[in-house]
Scaffold this active site. Sequence first.
Site, mmCIF file in Angstrom:
data_model
loop_
_atom_site.group_PDB
_atom_site.id
_atom_site.type_symbol
_atom_site.label_atom_id
_atom_site.label_comp_id
_atom_site.label_asym_id
_atom_site.label_seq_id
_atom_site.Cartn_x
_atom_site.Cartn_y
_atom_site.Cartn_z
ATOM 1 N N ARG A 104 -1.804 3.903 -1.264
ATOM 2 C CA ARG A 104 -1.074 2.928 -2.070
ATOM 3 C C ARG A 104 -1.410 3.137 -3.547
ATOM 4 O O ARG A 104 -2.571 3.113 -3.929
ATOM 5 C CB ARG A 104 -1.488 1.521 -1.634
ATOM 6 C CG ARG A 104 -0.518 0.458 -2.137
ATOM 7 C CD ARG A 104 -1.197 -0.871 -2.198
ATOM 8 N NE ARG A 104 -1.400 -1.464 -0.900
ATOM 9 C CZ ARG A 104 -0.860 -2.619 -0.538
ATOM 10 N NH1 ARG A 104 -0.065 -3.258 -1.365
ATOM 11 N NH2 ARG A 104 -1.126 -3.142 0.615
ATOM 12 N N THR A 108 1.546 0.532 -9.035
ATOM 13 C CA THR A 108 2.839 0.026 -8.538
ATOM 14 C C THR A 108 2.698 -0.658 -7.179
ATOM 15 O O THR A 108 3.616 -1.347 -6.733
ATOM 16 C CB THR A 108 3.833 1.197 -8.376
ATOM 17 O OG1 THR A 108 3.326 2.067 -7.343
ATOM 18 C CG2 THR A 108 3.982 1.988 -9.657
ATOM 19 N N ASP A 200 -8.549 -5.547 11.073
ATOM 20 C CA ASP A 200 -8.176 -4.215 10.574
ATOM 21 C C ASP A 200 -8.204 -3.223 11.735
ATOM 22 O O ASP A 200 -9.275 -2.876 12.248
ATOM 23 C CB ASP A 200 -9.152 -3.770 9.478
ATOM 24 C CG ASP A 200 -8.697 -2.481 8.827
ATOM 25 O OD1 ASP A 200 -8.507 -1.478 9.554
ATOM 26 O OD2 ASP A 200 -8.494 -2.459 7.604
ATOM 27 N N ASP A 203 -10.338 0.033 11.213
ATOM 28 C CA ASP A 203 -11.788 -0.208 11.295
ATOM 29 C C ASP A 203 -12.223 -0.472 12.728
ATOM 30 O O ASP A 203 -13.276 -0.001 13.171
ATOM 31 C CB ASP A 203 -12.183 -1.400 10.412
ATOM 32 C CG ASP A 203 -12.274 -1.010 8.944
ATOM 33 O OD1 ASP A 203 -12.281 0.199 8.644
ATOM 34 O OD2 ASP A 203 -12.319 -1.921 8.098
#
Length: 209
Positions: A104, A108, A200, A203
């Site tokens: 990512r 932006t 997550d 994870d």
Amino acid sequence: MGKFEVLDHPLIQHKLTIIRNKDCGTREFREVVNEIAELMVYEVCRDMPLEDIEVETPVATAVEKRLAGKKVVVVPILRAGLGMVDGVLELLPAAKVGHIGMYRDEETLQPHEYFVKMPDHLDKREMIIVDPMLATGGSAIAAVDALKKRGAKSIRFVCLVAAPEGVKALREAHPDIDVYAAALDDHLNENGYIVPGLGDAGDRLFGTK
Ligand code: URA
């Protein structure tokens, strides 16, 4: 418009509850994610195209069916998508595996591809993207973009837990693809986690923090 289906078979719901539990350890989490992926792919393949093939049985020659065209491609979105690949390959052992890695952009907040490795002739293959969590939809949309850019025409997206926000965004961006989830959860929280979700997924699959 492609379809959105929640594959809520009792076995899938039962197994999903196991991995939602915060006390489910890495080993069991990994095993059960693959089991759910295997159960899901049976339904995900329900409308795959078939072709005629002549087969000689011990008794007679017959015209029967087989999956049409080139081999299916399973595409995990790195890293959590890797956790579903073995389960899918249990039912599609001859499938190719393409990988998509995305990061990512800090400014932006848009996902960008950093690694894409695909087999050839994507235009003639059925593609199954796997990623356990469909949260905002950002990486799912970018993964479908990446496959379409390389010629893919028939794409299914398979996740375990979907947020309504992600489903909406993915279907608006790519109305032609089919989206499958094992559960449609309530919402995304302010940190981008699906609620109630399972935390997550990367994870929990890989034992990281
Ligand atoms: N990614 C995850 O692994 N979990 C979430 O709840 C949302 C995104």
